[in-house]
Write a protein that holds these residues in place. Sequence first.
Motif, PDB file in Angstrom:
ATOM      1  N   LYS A   1      -2.788   1.237   2.805  1.00 32.24           N
ATOM      2  CA  LYS A   1      -1.445   0.618   3.371  1.00 32.24           C
ATOM      3  C   LYS A   1      -0.659   0.312   4.739  1.00 32.24           C
ATOM      4  O   LYS A   1      -0.253  -0.951   5.029  1.00 32.24           O
ATOM      5  CB  LYS A   1      -1.137   1.032   2.265  1.00 32.24           C
ATOM      6  CG  LYS A   1      -1.293   0.944   0.912  1.00 32.24           C
ATOM      7  CD  LYS A   1      -0.362   1.461  -0.279  1.00 32.24           C
ATOM      8  CE  LYS A   1      -0.684   1.585  -1.416  1.00 32.24           C
ATOM      9  NZ  LYS A   1       0.364   1.800  -2.357  1.00 32.24           N
TER      10      LYS A   1
ATOM     11  N   ASP B   1      -3.401  -2.023   6.444  1.00 37.24           N
ATOM     12  CA  ASP B   1      -2.941  -3.066   6.969  1.00 37.24           C
ATOM     13  C   ASP B   1      -1.783  -4.036   6.563  1.00 37.24           C
ATOM     14  O   ASP B   1      -1.903  -4.788   7.110  1.00 37.24           O
ATOM     15  CB  ASP B   1      -2.927  -3.124   4.731  1.00 37.24           C
ATOM     16  CG  ASP B   1      -3.091  -4.822   3.993  1.00 37.24           C
ATOM     17  OD1 ASP B   1      -3.743  -5.092   4.833  1.00 37.24           O
ATOM     18  OD2 ASP B   1      -2.579  -5.131   4.123  1.00 37.24           O
TER      19      ASP B   1
ATOM     20  N   VAL C   1      -5.626  -7.421   3.127  1.00 35.31           N
ATOM     21  CA  VAL C   1      -7.003  -6.174   3.376  1.00 35.31           C
ATOM     22  C   VAL C   1      -6.497  -6.036   1.790  1.00 35.31           C
ATOM     23  O   VAL C   1      -5.577  -5.406   1.415  1.00 35.31           O
ATOM     24  CB  VAL C   1      -7.460  -5.209   3.562  1.00 35.31           C
ATOM     25  CG1 VAL C   1      -8.000  -4.074   3.002  1.00 35.31           C
ATOM     26  CG2 VAL C   1      -7.142  -5.664   5.120  1.00 35.31           C
TER      27      VAL C   1
ATOM     28  N   LEU D   1     -13.043  -1.410   0.239  1.00 36.87           N
ATOM     29  CA  LEU D   1     -11.450  -2.523   1.128  1.00 36.87           C
ATOM     30  C   LEU D   1     -11.938  -4.241   1.249  1.00 36.87           C
ATOM     31  O   LEU D   1     -13.663  -3.630   0.970  1.00 36.87           O
ATOM     32  CB  LEU D   1     -11.752  -1.947   2.492  1.00 36.87           C
ATOM     33  CG  LEU D   1     -10.608  -0.770   2.322  1.00 36.87           C
ATOM     34  CD1 LEU D   1     -11.201   0.327   2.019  1.00 36.87           C
ATOM     35  CD2 LEU D   1     -10.194  -0.956   3.665  1.00 36.87           C
TER      36      LEU D   1
END
Length: 69
Positions: free
Chosen positions: A11, A14, A21, A32
């Motif tokens: 996270k 991203d 993603v 992913l």
Amino acid sequence: MKDEEIILRIKTFDAANGGGVGWYEDKGAYHLYLLETEAPIARLRPIASRAISSRAWLIDFHTPIALHR
């Protein structure tokens, strides 16, 4: 590394790179993919190692790398 740490790293990566993603867990591995096209990017899966006291992760990249000359 615990599963919660892996999810947090996914996270954080991203968000730091502008988003786009997605990920899901399947059979203990994290997959992913690009949200826009659903193209796979990578798979992170735990591996057992006697040399490493905690769980190590293997990353399989799905996206081909283009070589430019």
